[in-house]
Write an enzyme that holds these catalytic residues in place. Structure first.
Site, PDB file in Angstrom:
ATOM      1  N   ASP A   1      33.606 -40.210  32.563  1.00  0.00           N
ATOM      2  CA  ASP A   1      34.366 -39.669  31.432  1.00  0.00           C
ATOM      3  C   ASP A   1      33.634 -38.492  30.785  1.00  0.00           C
ATOM      4  OD1 ASP A   1      36.519 -39.781  29.513  1.00  0.00           O
ATOM      5  OD2 ASP A   1      35.104 -40.643  28.072  1.00  0.00           O
TER       6      ASP A   1
ATOM      7  N   GLU B   1      28.900 -40.528  20.343  1.00  0.00           N
ATOM      8  CA  GLU B   1      30.171 -40.690  19.633  1.00  0.00           C
ATOM      9  C   GLU B   1      30.128 -41.972  18.825  1.00  0.00           C
ATOM     10  OE1 GLU B   1      33.862 -39.328  21.740  1.00  0.00           O
ATOM     11  OE2 GLU B   1      32.746 -40.154  23.413  1.00  0.00           O
TER      12      GLU B   1
ATOM     13  N   LEU C   1      48.765 -34.765  24.351  1.00  0.00           N
ATOM     14  CA  LEU C   1      47.873 -33.595  24.396  1.00  0.00           C
ATOM     15  C   LEU C   1      48.615 -32.332  23.979  1.00  0.00           C
ATOM     16  CD1 LEU C   1      44.963 -32.621  25.325  1.00  0.00           C
ATOM     17  CD2 LEU C   1      46.114 -31.843  27.383  1.00  0.00           C
ATOM     18  N   ALA C   2      49.870 -32.235  24.440  1.00  0.00           N
ATOM     19  CA  ALA C   2      50.679 -31.061  24.107  1.00  0.00           C
ATOM     20  C   ALA C   2      50.805 -30.939  22.594  1.00  0.00           C
ATOM     21  CB  ALA C   2      52.053 -31.184  24.757  1.00  0.00           C
TER      22      ALA C   2
ATOM     23  N   LYS D   1      28.377 -39.240  15.337  1.00  0.00           N
ATOM     24  CA  LYS D   1      29.013 -38.294  16.244  1.00  0.00           C
ATOM     25  C   LYS D   1      28.170 -37.023  16.227  1.00  0.00           C
ATOM     26  CE  LYS D   1      32.480 -36.006  18.328  1.00  0.00           C
ATOM     27  NZ  LYS D   1      32.804 -36.225  19.731  1.00  0.00           N
TER      28      LYS D   1
ATOM     29  N   ASP E   1      62.042 -34.687  36.589  1.00  0.00           N
ATOM     30  CA  ASP E   1      61.449 -35.859  37.222  1.00  0.00           C
ATOM     31  C   ASP E   1      60.482 -35.284  38.254  1.00  0.00           C
ATOM     32  OD1 ASP E   1      60.866 -37.849  39.024  1.00  0.00           O
ATOM     33  OD2 ASP E   1      62.815 -38.827  38.817  1.00  0.00           O
TER      34      ASP E   1
ATOM     35  N   HIS F   1      31.548 -32.956  31.243  1.00  0.00           N
ATOM     36  CA  HIS F   1      31.089 -32.257  30.033  1.00  0.00           C
ATOM     37  C   HIS F   1      29.569 -32.059  30.001  1.00  0.00           C
ATOM     38  CE1 HIS F   1      35.114 -32.935  28.812  1.00  0.00           C
ATOM     39  NE2 HIS F   1      34.965 -34.108  28.253  1.00  0.00           N
TER      40      HIS F   1
ATOM     41  N   LYS G   1      34.262 -24.884  23.584  1.00  0.00           N
ATOM     42  CA  LYS G   1      33.722 -25.028  22.218  1.00  0.00           C
ATOM     43  C   LYS G   1      33.009 -23.741  21.819  1.00  0.00           C
ATOM     44  CE  LYS G   1      33.531 -30.008  22.329  1.00  0.00           C
ATOM     45  NZ  LYS G   1      33.903 -30.764  21.149  1.00  0.00           N
TER      46      LYS G   1
ATOM     47  N   LYS H   1      29.365 -44.228  23.595  1.00  0.00           N
ATOM     48  CA  LYS H   1      30.372 -44.576  22.590  1.00  0.00           C
ATOM     49  C   LYS H   1      29.731 -45.558  21.610  1.00  0.00           C
ATOM     50  CE  LYS H   1      34.391 -43.125  24.758  1.00  0.00           C
ATOM     51  NZ  LYS H   1      34.929 -41.875  24.209  1.00  0.00           N
TER      52      LYS H   1
ATOM     53  N   ASP I   1      37.574 -27.812  31.170  1.00  0.00           N
ATOM     54  CA  ASP I   1      36.599 -28.755  30.640  1.00  0.00           C
ATOM     55  C   ASP I   1      36.465 -28.336  29.187  1.00  0.00           C
ATOM     56  OD1 ASP I   1      34.059 -29.726  29.644  1.00  0.00           O
ATOM     57  OD2 ASP I   1      33.713 -30.421  31.690  1.00  0.00           O
ATOM     58  N   HIS I   2      36.995 -29.118  28.266  1.00  0.00           N
ATOM     59  CA  HIS I   2      37.123 -28.586  26.908  1.00  0.00           C
ATOM     60  C   HIS I   2      35.773 -28.303  26.248  1.00  0.00           C
ATOM     61  CE1 HIS I   2      36.639 -32.726  25.369  1.00  0.00           C
ATOM     62  NE2 HIS I   2      36.418 -32.182  24.183  1.00  0.00           N
TER      63      HIS I   2
HETATM   64  C1  BG6 Z   1      36.960 -36.513  26.366  1.00  0.00           C
HETATM   65  C2  BG6 Z   1      36.664 -37.940  26.733  1.00  0.00           C
HETATM   66  O1  BG6 Z   1      36.951 -35.701  27.497  1.00  0.00           O
HETATM   67  O2  BG6 Z   1      35.978 -36.057  25.430  1.00  0.00           O
HETATM   68  C3  BG6 Z   1      36.635 -38.810  25.495  1.00  0.00           C
HETATM   69  O3  BG6 Z   1      37.653 -38.407  27.634  1.00  0.00           O
HETATM   70  C4  BG6 Z   1      35.676 -38.260  24.470  1.00  0.00           C
HETATM   71  O4  BG6 Z   1      36.264 -40.146  25.831  1.00  0.00           O
HETATM   72  C5  BG6 Z   1      35.943 -36.781  24.226  1.00  0.00           C
HETATM   73  O5  BG6 Z   1      35.837 -38.994  23.277  1.00  0.00           O
HETATM   74  C6  BG6 Z   1      34.862 -36.187  23.338  1.00  0.00           C
HETATM   75  O6  BG6 Z   1      35.213 -34.883  23.005  1.00  0.00           O
HETATM   76  P1  BG6 Z   1      34.706 -34.212  21.665  1.00  0.00           P
HETATM   77  O7  BG6 Z   1      35.266 -32.836  21.706  1.00  0.00           O
HETATM   78  O8  BG6 Z   1      35.211 -35.053  20.528  1.00  0.00           O
HETATM   79  O9  BG6 Z   1      33.198 -34.242  21.711  1.00  0.00           O
END
Ligand code: BG6
Length: 512
Positions: free
Chosen positions: A237, A218, A15-16, A347, A87, A242, A184, A342, A179-180
């Site tokens: 997930d 997705e 991720l980094a 997408k 550690d 999300h 957006k 999935k 929460d990404h």
């Molecule tokens: C992540 C999930 O939080 O979000 C993944 O763990 C998923 O499984 C992803 O694929 C989807 O994110 P995005 O930004 O591609 O819609």
């Protein structure tokens, strides 16, 4: 922006490399990092500062949305990075870390403002938070912040336990839960869409809105994450975090003078008004699915149970569709349909707001196709907000044609989610982070669903990889007289650039 030390746990991780370094770099280039800024990366590997800086540099060439062009600028950026072996369970390593952080603060003449970013598995959150407290890394002369990523617990009980533990070391206002989806660009603009457009704000109620559809489909499968995914499924997930966040963001009404407190307060109110689903009602309002073998782009694709690392008799969900109701004055009577899966045909993350059709009756005798007005919020991979209206074609026999009003299209080089969120965490702006109240209420809503899944009380519907999901997901909307919008592979949401597949054209026959 105040001088800050960015302490990164998991500095050698994926991720980094993919998200955090590119985000920091782009913030730096845009002048959005504090003047005095230091990064201390931590990991188990025996790296030197030079090896660390070279790894950061490589990640920029590989993953940054803007490639480094100016060498002096790049070097100035990399100069901020230092590395220390750590550690997670070893107290002594935290003392070493403190000494390094302090020496950098002294060299750069910075106050002890420290942001701890935990880019590590959730099992490490508690020991790290404890050790930060015990080692005195949080100093009384500056501020401290903790940034963590989902998953926040595995169910309601474990989420509460985790939060209780973290609260021993950090106050709620010091915890920034990423929460990404909240980072957006289009999601961040939902607020101003309402505030800048009284017309939209006025329509944002059950008087005019028939239903709201939130989709995150997705095309990818489980990828290399079998060990994680087979224990969480789509419900944990994507849905619990999300998608419920998108629901909150879509349903809130904001005053013009909104602050982060108001945004989060309103989100909490939405979650409180969400009608709970009882365990024995789950099957009536929710469809759970799992992909079977199918085909995508003309190529055969394995089913979930055939994927490497997945138990051959797995009952895990890779698809969820649900009908939710918000019992408040604004939304009573408006179903919110939420869906994620999935290995679906495309997408697409989008919110479609379908307006009521007062005209339908008036025109139903004619040949003209009057389609409902739609507000289409495309969150990814394209980014746009469009309002679909009906336009009568000139001439006596002219029918109705949809026109799309572009309310917002994001330039293709807009900042990525992590850039927005890391920038906000550095500023200390919590608006687009999940408050504990929201997280807890989300788990509360989801818990009966988890219980029903666990006891296998909800049928697990198969769908072919590359399809639109199980047929039962269509039936869920059909029961209420609706259908999912923009579902076919070639039926892209309308956006200003017309990208992502075929131009959208209204087909009167496809209407419900
Ligand atoms: C992540 C999930 O939080 O979000 C993944 O763990 C998923 O499984 C992803 O694929 C989807 O994110 P995005 O930004 O591609 O819609």
């Amino acid at each position: 922006m105040e001088p800050t030390t960015f302490v990164l746990f998991g500095a050698t991780g994926d991720l980094a490399k993919r998200k955090i370094y590119p985000a920091l770099y782009n913030l730096f280039v845009r002048g959005k990092l504090p003047q005095a800024f230091s990064v201390v990366g931590l990991g188990r590997r025996e790296w030197t500062d030079e090896v660390f800086q070279a790894a950061v540099e490589r990640s920029l060439y590989q993953f940054s949305r803007t490639e480094p062009a100016d060498e002096a600028q790049l070097n100035a950026f990399l100069e901020a990075f230092r590395y220390s072996v750590l550690d997670i369970g070893k107290e002594e390593d935290y003392r070493k870390l403190l000494a390094l952080v302090e020496s950098r603060e002294k060299a750069l003449d910075m106050p002890p403002n420290r942001l701890f970013y935990l880019s590590v598995g959730p099992e490490h959150f508690e020991p790290i938070a404890d050790n930060i407290r015990n080692s005195g890394l949080g100093s009384a002369n500056g501020w401290k912040r903790l940034v963590i990523e989902k998953p926040f617990g595995h169910d309601l009980k474990s989420a509460r336990a985790l939060n209780a533990k973290l609260s021993e070391s950090f106050a709620e206002e010091e915890i920034f839960r990423i929460d990404h989806y909240l980072g957006k660009p289009v999601v961040q603009r939902l607020e101003s869409l309402q505030q800048a457009n009284p017309v939209i704000q006025a329509l944002w109620t059950n008087r005019y809105i028939a239903n709201v559809q939130i989709t995150a489909s997705e095309s990818v499968g489980v990828e290399e994450r079998a060990g994680y995914y087979d224990h969480v499924g789509a419900i944990r997930d994507m849905f619990q975090n999300h998608l419920l966040q998108l629901l909150m963001m879509a349903a809130i009404h904001l005053p013009f003078d909104s602050t982060s407190e108001k945004v989060r307060f309103k989100k909490k109110k939405i979650m409180e008004a969400l009608v709970p689903v009882q365990r024995d009602e789950v099957s009536a309002h929710l469809v759970r699915g799992q992909y079977a073998a199918g085909s995508m782009g003309g190529k055969p694709v394995a089913g979930y149970k055939e994927e490497p690392g997945i138990a051959p008799d797995s009952r895990n969900d890779t698809f969820i569709a649900a009908r939710l109701r918000i019992d408040n004055g604004d939304w009573r009577g408006v179903p919110f349909y939420i869906r994620t899966g999935k290995r679906m045909n495309k997408k697409s993350t989008r919110i479609v707001v379908e307006f009521k059709e007062p005209l339908k009756q008036a025109w139903s005798q004619s040949e003209d196709g009057v389609a409902p007005n739609l507000l289409v919020i495309e969150i990814g991979p394209g980014e746009s907000i469009t309002l679909r209206l009906n336009n009568k074609e000139p001439g006596a026999h002219g029918g109705f044609k949809p026109i799309h009003i572009d309310l917002h299209s994001t330039p293709s080089d807009s900042p990525e989610a992590y850039e927005n969120l890391i920038g906000d965490a550095l500023k200390g702006d919590p608006t687009f982070f999940a408050h504990w109240d929201e997280v807890e209420l989300s788990w509360e809503w989801v818990q009966p669903v988890l219980d029903a899944f666990e006891a296998d009380e909800v049928p697990l519907r198969e769908y072919a990889a590359g399809s639109r999901g199980p047929a039962e997901s269509d039936a869920l909307l059909a029961e209420d007289g609706y259908h999912w919008w923009f579902d076919d592979e070639n039926d892209a949401t309308p956006n200003s650039e017309g990208k992502e597949g075929a131009d959208y054209a209204y087909n009167a026959n496809a209407n419900h």
